[in-house]
Write a protein that holds these residues in place. Structure first.
Motif, mmCIF file in Angstrom:
data_model
loop_
_atom_site.group_PDB
_atom_site.id
_atom_site.type_symbol
_atom_site.label_atom_id
_atom_site.label_comp_id
_atom_site.label_asym_id
_atom_site.label_seq_id
_atom_site.Cartn_x
_atom_site.Cartn_y
_atom_site.Cartn_z
ATOM 1 N N PRO A 3 -11.495 0.871 -2.965
ATOM 2 C CA PRO A 3 -11.437 2.297 -3.190
ATOM 3 C C PRO A 3 -12.623 3.035 -2.602
ATOM 4 O O PRO A 3 -12.509 4.140 -2.097
ATOM 5 C CB PRO A 3 -11.400 2.387 -4.725
ATOM 6 C CG PRO A 3 -10.826 1.092 -5.175
ATOM 7 C CD PRO A 3 -11.298 0.086 -4.190
ATOM 8 N N HIS A 6 -12.296 4.246 1.119
ATOM 9 C CA HIS A 6 -11.191 5.081 1.572
ATOM 10 C C HIS A 6 -11.653 6.444 2.060
ATOM 11 O O HIS A 6 -11.000 7.081 2.857
ATOM 12 C CB HIS A 6 -10.165 5.235 0.440
ATOM 13 C CG HIS A 6 -8.869 5.818 0.894
ATOM 14 N ND1 HIS A 6 -8.105 5.249 1.882
ATOM 15 C CD2 HIS A 6 -8.213 6.932 0.495
ATOM 16 C CE1 HIS A 6 -7.016 5.982 2.067
ATOM 17 N NE2 HIS A 6 -7.061 6.998 1.242
ATOM 18 N N SER A 7 -12.761 6.952 1.602
ATOM 19 C CA SER A 7 -13.283 8.240 2.055
ATOM 20 C C SER A 7 -14.773 8.251 1.823
ATOM 21 O O SER A 7 -15.331 7.399 1.157
ATOM 22 C CB SER A 7 -12.594 9.397 1.299
ATOM 23 O OG SER A 7 -12.761 9.249 -0.080
ATOM 24 N N ARG A 191 -7.042 5.092 -11.184
ATOM 25 C CA ARG A 191 -8.100 5.969 -10.690
ATOM 26 C C ARG A 191 -9.248 6.044 -11.687
ATOM 27 O O ARG A 191 -10.426 6.034 -11.309
ATOM 28 C CB ARG A 191 -7.555 7.371 -10.428
ATOM 29 C CG ARG A 191 -7.423 7.800 -8.977
ATOM 30 C CD ARG A 191 -8.658 7.569 -8.188
ATOM 31 N NE ARG A 191 -8.588 8.129 -6.856
ATOM 32 C CZ ARG A 191 -9.528 7.992 -5.948
ATOM 33 N NH1 ARG A 191 -10.610 7.294 -6.224
ATOM 34 N NH2 ARG A 191 -9.410 8.514 -4.754
ATOM 35 N N VAL A 207 -5.451 -1.993 -5.207
ATOM 36 C CA VAL A 207 -5.452 -0.660 -4.622
ATOM 37 C C VAL A 207 -5.336 -0.733 -3.102
ATOM 38 O O VAL A 207 -4.587 0.029 -2.480
ATOM 39 C CB VAL A 207 -6.721 0.118 -5.035
ATOM 40 C CG1 VAL A 207 -6.849 1.409 -4.232
ATOM 41 C CG2 VAL A 207 -6.675 0.428 -6.527
ATOM 42 N N LEU A 211 -2.340 1.059 -1.091
ATOM 43 C CA LEU A 211 -2.651 2.094 -0.099
ATOM 44 C C LEU A 211 -1.982 1.790 1.241
ATOM 45 O O LEU A 211 -1.513 2.701 1.938
ATOM 46 C CB LEU A 211 -4.166 2.212 0.094
ATOM 47 C CG LEU A 211 -4.954 2.919 -1.009
ATOM 48 C CD1 LEU A 211 -6.451 2.759 -0.777
ATOM 49 C CD2 LEU A 211 -4.582 4.397 -1.090
ATOM 50 N N LEU A 212 -1.927 0.520 1.603
ATOM 51 C CA LEU A 212 -1.336 0.123 2.877
ATOM 52 C C LEU A 212 0.193 0.135 2.846
ATOM 53 O O LEU A 212 0.839 0.491 3.833
ATOM 54 C CB LEU A 212 -1.824 -1.276 3.263
ATOM 55 C CG LEU A 212 -3.276 -1.408 3.702
ATOM 56 C CD1 LEU A 212 -3.639 -2.874 3.875
ATOM 57 C CD2 LEU A 212 -3.524 -0.639 4.999
ATOM 58 N N SER A 214 2.371 1.609 0.340
ATOM 59 C CA SER A 214 3.127 2.655 -0.355
ATOM 60 C C SER A 214 2.574 4.042 -0.057
ATOM 61 O O SER A 214 1.524 4.418 -0.587
ATOM 62 C CB SER A 214 3.099 2.408 -1.873
ATOM 63 O OG SER A 214 3.684 3.501 -2.562
ATOM 64 N N PRO A 215 3.269 4.837 0.771
ATOM 65 C CA PRO A 215 2.851 6.226 0.996
ATOM 66 C C PRO A 215 2.798 7.036 -0.300
ATOM 67 O O PRO A 215 1.950 7.914 -0.448
ATOM 68 C CB PRO A 215 3.906 6.770 1.958
ATOM 69 C CG PRO A 215 4.450 5.556 2.651
ATOM 70 C CD PRO A 215 4.419 4.464 1.615
ATOM 71 N N ALA A 218 -0.501 6.243 -1.909
ATOM 72 C CA ALA A 218 -1.614 6.831 -1.163
ATOM 73 C C ALA A 218 -1.734 8.326 -1.428
ATOM 74 O O ALA A 218 -2.833 8.866 -1.586
ATOM 75 C CB ALA A 218 -1.432 6.574 0.330
ATOM 76 N N TRP A 221 -3.083 8.786 -4.964
ATOM 77 C CA TRP A 221 -4.472 8.323 -5.031
ATOM 78 C C TRP A 221 -5.420 9.414 -4.548
ATOM 79 O O TRP A 221 -6.500 9.612 -5.115
ATOM 80 C CB TRP A 221 -4.626 7.064 -4.192
ATOM 81 C CG TRP A 221 -5.949 6.376 -4.331
ATOM 82 C CD1 TRP A 221 -6.994 6.409 -3.450
ATOM 83 C CD2 TRP A 221 -6.380 5.558 -5.422
ATOM 84 N NE1 TRP A 221 -8.039 5.661 -3.926
ATOM 85 C CE2 TRP A 221 -7.699 5.122 -5.130
ATOM 86 C CE3 TRP A 221 -5.780 5.138 -6.611
ATOM 87 C CZ2 TRP A 221 -8.419 4.304 -5.985
ATOM 88 C CZ3 TRP A 221 -6.502 4.322 -7.459
ATOM 89 C CH2 TRP A 221 -7.805 3.919 -7.151
ATOM 90 N N GLU A 222 -5.037 10.141 -3.516
ATOM 91 C CA GLU A 222 -5.885 11.203 -2.983
ATOM 92 C C GLU A 222 -6.046 12.359 -3.957
ATOM 93 O O GLU A 222 -7.047 13.073 -3.920
ATOM 94 C CB GLU A 222 -5.316 11.716 -1.655
ATOM 95 C CG GLU A 222 -5.606 10.821 -0.469
ATOM 96 C CD GLU A 222 -7.100 10.635 -0.242
ATOM 97 O OE1 GLU A 222 -7.814 11.642 -0.096
ATOM 98 O OE2 GLU A 222 -7.541 9.467 -0.244
#
Length: 295
Positions: A3, A6-7, A191, A207, A211-212, A214-215, A218, A221-222
Motif C-alpha cells: 500500500p 501506490h502513491s 484501508r 492489497v 490492485l492488480l 480488480s479495477p 483499485a 482503494w483510492e
C-alpha cells in the motif's frame, strides 16, 4: 505491491488528500468563486483556512513532510472535513503513527487457531461460523461457514480470503444482492488496517494482488474510506438454499493477532432458519477433505 508504494507521501497525507478531494466547498460551508475549478473538492488553501492553519503547513502535512500535527490541528482538520467518529479516530491514529514511524520488517501474524475455537465452531451449528485473520483469511470454519460463500471451497485453504472472494470470485456478484455495499465495507476495513500497519506482510500481499486484478478494488482503494465494524444482517442469494437473510456478529478474539470470530444466526421457526438448517446439512455431506493447513 505494498500500500505504501501506490502513491507518494505517507498514509496521513494520503488520507487527508483523499478526504479533501471528496469534500465539496458547499458541504464545508464555502461559496465557490467564479470560474472553473480544476481541483475536485476543496482546494488546499480552503481546507487550511477552515482548519486555522497556514497553507504552507497544510501542504507539508499532505506531502508527508510534516509528521507531528498537534491533537488540536487533527481535531480542526476532522471538523473541516466533516469526518465521522471512525474517520476522526483513524486520522488521529495516522498522526500518531507518522510521528513515531521507523521502517522495520514485520513478521507475518500467526494463522494458528486454538483447539477450543474449533470446538466452538462445531458447538454453534447450525449457525454458519468461521475464524478469520485481521486481513480476512478464513483460518477455520464449520460446514455452513464455508458453504455460505459458494465456490470458495474450490480454492486452496491458504487462498480462502473473504476480500479476495468478493472481488475475484465470479460467484460473489450473484451471491450478494448488495455486492456494491459489501465491497465498499471490505475496502474500508482494509484501508483502516493499512493506515496504521501499512507494512504488514499479510495485508500488502492481498492489497497488491487486488490492485492488480480488480479495477473495482483499485477505484475504491483510492477513495480512502474508513469505517468501523457494524453489527448488521447479510442477505445471500444461495444456489442451494435460495434467498437467506442472517444476522451477523463478529468479535475480536483475545490473545490473537487480530483474529475474529464471525457467526450468522436466524430466529428459530423462520424461513431463514429453515434455510440455515438445510445449508448445514447439505454442507456436512459435501464438505471437502481438510488440507494440512486446516487440520
Amino acid at each position: 505491491m505494498a500500500p505504501e508504494q501506490h502513491s507518494g507521501g505517507n498514509e496521513l497525507g494520503r488520507f487527508l488528500r483523499a478526504r479533501r478531494t471528496q469534500t465539496s466547498p458547499q458541504a464545508a460551508g464555502l461559496t465557490p468563486g467564479p470560474g472553473v475549478r480544476r481541483t475536485p473538492g476543496l482546494r488546499r488553501e480552503e481546507l487550511a483556512t477552515l482548519a486555522g492553519v497556514s497553507i504552507d503547513y497544510y501542504i507539508r502535512l499532505e506531502r508527508g513532510k510534516e509528521t507531528r500535527p498537534s491533537p488540536a490541528v487533527i481535531d480542526a482538520l476532522a471538523r473541516a472535513l466533516q469526518l465521522d467518529d471512525a474517520e476522526h479516530q483513524h486520522l488521529h491514529d495516522l498522526a500518531v503513527r507518522a510521528a513515531r514511524y521507523a521502517p522495520q520488517a514485520a513478521p507475518a501474524p500467526s494463522r494458528t487457531v486454538r483447539p477450543h475455537m474449533k470446538l466452538l465452531l462445531e458447538t454453534v451449528r447450525p449457525s454458519p461460523a468461521y475464524v478469520v485473520s485481521r486481513s480476512m483469511d478464513i483460518l477455520a470454519h464449520n460446514p455452513g461457514g464455508l458453504a455460505l460463500y459458494t465456490g470458495i471451497e474450490d480454492w486452496p485453504a491458504t487462498q480462502r480470503n473473504l476480500g479476495r472472494y468478493l472481488f475475484l470470485h465470479p460467484a460473489a456478484r450473484e451471491i450478494f444482492p448488495d455486492w456494491d455495499n459489501q465491497i465498499r465495507h471490505c475496502v474500508a476495513r482494509l484501508r483502516a488496517l493499512a493506515g496504521t500497519d501499512p507494512d504488514a506482510p499479510d495485508l500488502t500481499q492481498l492489497v497488491g494482488e487486488l490492485l492488480l486484478k480488480s479495477p473495482a478494488f483499485a477505484g475504491l482503494w483510492e477513495r480512502y474510506d474508513v469505517t468501523g465494524r457494524k453489527i448488521t444482517a447479510k442477505t445471500f442469494q444461495h444456489p442451494q438454499v435460495g434467498k437467506i437473510t442472517l444476522a451477523f456478529q463478529g468479535m475480536t478474539l483475545e490473545g490473537t493477532p487480530g483474529h475474529r470470530f464471525g457467526v450468522y444466526t436466524a430466529e428459530p421457526g423462520t424461513p431463514d432458519h429453515d434455510a440455515m438448517l438445510l445449508l448445514d446439512m447439505t454442507a456436512t455431506h459435501t464438505e471437502p477433505t481438510p488440507s494440512p493447513q486446516e487440520r
